[in-house]
Design an enzyme around this catalytic site. Sequence first.
Site, mmCIF file in Angstrom:
data_model
loop_
_atom_site.group_PDB
_atom_site.id
_atom_site.type_symbol
_atom_site.label_atom_id
_atom_site.label_comp_id
_atom_site.label_asym_id
_atom_site.label_seq_id
_atom_site.Cartn_x
_atom_site.Cartn_y
_atom_site.Cartn_z
ATOM 1 N N THR A 157 18.017 -6.144 78.976
ATOM 2 C CA THR A 157 18.257 -4.864 78.313
ATOM 3 C C THR A 157 17.460 -3.743 79.003
ATOM 4 O OG1 THR A 157 16.438 -5.259 76.791
ATOM 5 C CG2 THR A 157 18.624 -5.975 76.054
ATOM 6 N N LYS A 160 21.373 -10.742 61.878
ATOM 7 C CA LYS A 160 20.059 -10.940 61.253
ATOM 8 C C LYS A 160 19.643 -9.732 60.424
ATOM 9 C CE LYS A 160 18.462 -11.667 65.413
ATOM 10 N NZ LYS A 160 19.687 -11.807 66.205
ATOM 11 N N GLN A 189 16.612 -11.839 68.755
ATOM 12 C CA GLN A 189 17.380 -12.627 69.717
ATOM 13 C C GLN A 189 17.935 -13.890 69.018
ATOM 14 O OE1 GLN A 189 14.007 -11.433 71.123
ATOM 15 N NE2 GLN A 189 15.278 -9.640 71.238
ATOM 16 N N GLY A 225 18.468 -5.296 68.540
ATOM 17 C CA GLY A 225 19.153 -4.222 67.827
ATOM 18 C C GLY A 225 19.695 -4.828 66.550
ATOM 19 N N HIS A 226 19.064 -4.522 65.429
ATOM 20 C CA HIS A 226 19.429 -5.138 64.156
ATOM 21 C C HIS A 226 20.122 -4.102 63.270
ATOM 22 C CE1 HIS A 226 16.195 -8.513 64.647
ATOM 23 N NE2 HIS A 226 17.063 -8.448 65.636
ATOM 24 N N ASP A 276 22.444 -11.308 67.994
ATOM 25 C CA ASP A 276 23.448 -10.466 67.337
ATOM 26 C C ASP A 276 24.264 -11.216 66.290
ATOM 27 O OD1 ASP A 276 22.596 -8.467 69.051
ATOM 28 O OD2 ASP A 276 24.108 -8.978 70.562
HETATM 29 P P1 GDP Z 1 21.478 -8.798 64.770
HETATM 30 O O1 GDP Z 1 20.927 -8.413 66.108
HETATM 31 O O2 GDP Z 1 21.462 -10.276 64.565
HETATM 32 O O3 GDP Z 1 20.839 -8.068 63.628
HETATM 33 O O4 GDP Z 1 23.018 -8.381 64.791
HETATM 34 P P2 GDP Z 1 23.621 -6.979 65.340
HETATM 35 O O5 GDP Z 1 23.315 -5.924 64.365
HETATM 36 O O6 GDP Z 1 23.230 -6.763 66.744
HETATM 37 O O7 GDP Z 1 25.154 -7.338 65.390
HETATM 38 C C1 GDP Z 1 25.870 -7.737 64.262
HETATM 39 C C2 GDP Z 1 27.017 -6.744 64.054
HETATM 40 O O8 GDP Z 1 27.958 -7.292 63.155
HETATM 41 C C3 GDP Z 1 26.573 -5.428 63.429
HETATM 42 O O9 GDP Z 1 27.391 -4.411 63.889
HETATM 43 C C4 GDP Z 1 26.795 -5.680 61.941
HETATM 44 O O10 GDP Z 1 26.991 -4.466 61.221
HETATM 45 C C5 GDP Z 1 28.023 -6.502 61.972
HETATM 46 N N1 GDP Z 1 28.190 -7.494 60.884
HETATM 47 C C6 GDP Z 1 27.237 -8.235 60.266
HETATM 48 N N2 GDP Z 1 27.813 -9.106 59.409
HETATM 49 C C7 GDP Z 1 29.148 -8.914 59.499
HETATM 50 C C8 GDP Z 1 30.280 -9.534 58.884
HETATM 51 O O11 GDP Z 1 30.175 -10.464 58.103
HETATM 52 N N3 GDP Z 1 31.515 -9.069 59.247
HETATM 53 C C9 GDP Z 1 31.685 -8.054 60.135
HETATM 54 N N4 GDP Z 1 32.919 -7.669 60.421
HETATM 55 N N5 GDP Z 1 30.628 -7.447 60.727
HETATM 56 C C10 GDP Z 1 29.388 -7.884 60.429
HETATM 57 P P1 IMO Z 2 19.030 -9.215 68.783
HETATM 58 O O1 IMO Z 2 17.674 -9.349 68.118
HETATM 59 C C1 IMO Z 2 21.577 -10.215 72.161
HETATM 60 C C2 IMO Z 2 19.645 -10.730 76.060
HETATM 61 C C3 IMO Z 2 19.951 -9.703 77.125
HETATM 62 C C4 IMO Z 2 19.790 -10.556 78.378
HETATM 63 C C5 IMO Z 2 18.636 -11.471 78.005
HETATM 64 C C6 IMO Z 2 17.285 -11.001 78.511
HETATM 65 O O2 IMO Z 2 19.695 -7.916 68.537
HETATM 66 O O3 IMO Z 2 19.877 -10.407 68.484
HETATM 67 P P2 IMO Z 2 15.612 -9.033 77.881
HETATM 68 O O4 IMO Z 2 15.847 -7.576 77.638
HETATM 69 O O5 IMO Z 2 15.045 -9.765 76.726
HETATM 70 O O6 IMO Z 2 14.856 -9.275 79.143
HETATM 71 O O7 IMO Z 2 17.092 -9.640 78.141
HETATM 72 O O8 IMO Z 2 18.622 -11.535 76.595
HETATM 73 N N1 IMO Z 2 19.140 -10.167 74.780
HETATM 74 C C7 IMO Z 2 19.867 -10.089 73.662
HETATM 75 N N2 IMO Z 2 21.154 -10.407 73.419
HETATM 76 N N3 IMO Z 2 20.805 -9.785 71.158
HETATM 77 C C8 IMO Z 2 19.502 -9.507 71.364
HETATM 78 O O9 IMO Z 2 18.662 -9.206 70.353
HETATM 79 C C9 IMO Z 2 18.990 -9.610 72.677
HETATM 80 N N4 IMO Z 2 17.777 -9.392 73.241
HETATM 81 C C10 IMO Z 2 17.894 -9.743 74.528
HETATM 82 O O10 IMO Z 2 21.249 -9.192 76.990
HETATM 83 O O11 IMO Z 2 20.931 -11.352 78.552
HETATM 84 MG MG MG Z 3 21.488 -7.304 67.791
#
Ligand code: GDP
Ligand code: IMO
Ligand code: MG
Length: 423
Positions: free
Chosen positions: A129, A16, A224, A40-41, A13
């Site tokens: 998850t 990416k 991840q 979840g991107h 998270d």
């Molecule tokens: P990913 O899994 O690495 O793609 O990241 P996620 O989408 O799960 O989580 C990142 C969260 O931070 C999302 O809600 C983005 O919209 C948000 N986000 C990304 N970059 C920034 C930033 O620079 N500032 C803020 N406030 N939010 C951001």
């Molecule tokens: P993105 O790509 C954050 C965590 C789960 C759990 C562990 C194992 O959005 O960054 P799994 O479902 O893979 O068996 O879960 O890994 N986890 C993540 N945490 N971002 C993710 O993906 C994750 N994918 C799995 O919360 O702790």
């Molecule tokens: Mg994510």
Amino acid sequence: MAVDLLLGLQWGDEGKGKIVDVLTKNYDIIARFQGGPNAGHTLEFEGIKHVLHTIPSGIFHPNAINIIGNGVVIDPIILKKELDNLQPFNLDLSKKLLVSKKAHLILPTHRLLDAASEAAKGKAKIGSTLKGIGPTYMDKTGRNGFRVGDLENDNWKEKYRSLTKKHESMIGFHQVEIQYKLEELEAEFFDAVDTLKQLGFIDSEQYMFDAMKAGKKILAEGAQGSLLDIDFGTYPFVTSSNTTAAGACTGLGVAPNKIGEVLGIFKAYTTRVGSGPFPTELFDKDGETMGRVGNEFGATTGRRRRCGWLDLVALKYAVQINGVTELMMMKGDVLSGFDTLKVCTAYQYKGETISHFPFDVNESSLQPVYTELDGWDKDLTNLTTVEELPENLMKYIEFIEKELEVPIKIVSVGPDRKQTIHR
Ligand code: GDP
Ligand code: IMO
Ligand code: MG
């Protein structure tokens, strides 16, 4: 031509999805290489927020081809929902989205097994998850898996049925009560498989090899983060794939000497969702502020993300394992308003001060050692140039660069595509 990698350096998270979307204009192909719908991107542009789970984050760019590589595990049901969500964008998905024949499928019974395994663990649960990731990779390495290419055989349902039957008996081993109606789950699965079959199935390693030869630029999108890597993460609280750079070689069939830049992405603080050690976790007002301002809720499960200070020991470990050549710092805007910022630069570990990430990362054996830096007050979310960044933020950036010995090339100041400052 080389393949560049974009990898999360923490526990996922990091942002990416946003950065892949920002960078796609420089690439012809975006390819996911591991993980599955546990990811979840999030992307934001023109007032629209979009969350992708299986589909690469380059999908909104008209000219980019998006590939789901062999290292990915696909749940057709979730993929179908993602495809349905993309309907309004009129993307030519049968041409723009290609799937490796060697990618493995998550069957409904893999999800049930995930739930049974977690329930049986009780308090020691991973915090999965519950998308069936672990059981699907277990079938892959156990050489029982069901691959996308298997769907091209007329008798694929026989293979599906024998695997499902085995899974049903395994659910019983866990000795926990799991309620399910297989016929209903199956009907949804078969329907989603019909949708999956409308996409192009390819030998993605050959496709990418030919593309590279033809001078195409490729970006591999990690899911991840490095600390969730099956080998190098905080085992057993990890996911079931190699999230680090080597995973891109096996997850796409790209040779190590064809890897170009390794772009490492991190938040200006740290978050973790699910169970497991987190040395710099905060349980106070500061952690609560990060969670609230940063809107730290999982993009896949909606769970609250645990928050804490930046951990440079863990980050340095991730930089080393991945061979990161450029860094990207996300969510600096969330730290605006803190008087003092703490950064973990060492650990107290069994009576010693250490500066490496040890085998046994748990709260009882390990305490963070912090360096304090002055905070900044300015709202960053409307800034567009490096020159406008507050002095103390620049000091924070320079401190991190010095510790990690890699330059920070992008500073993200908000979720939108436009809130991205290049250095
Ligand atoms: P990913 O899994 O690495 O793609 O990241 P996620 O989408 O799960 O989580 C990142 C969260 O931070 C999302 O809600 C983005 O919209 C948000 N986000 C990304 N970059 C920034 C930033 O620079 N500032 C803020 N406030 N939010 C951001
Ligand atoms: P993105 O790509 C954050 C965590 C789960 C759990 C562990 C194992 O959005 O960054 P799994 O479902 O893979 O068996 O879960 O890994 N986890 C993540 N945490 N971002 C993710 O993906 C994750 N994918 C799995 O919360 O702790
Ligand atoms: Mg994510």
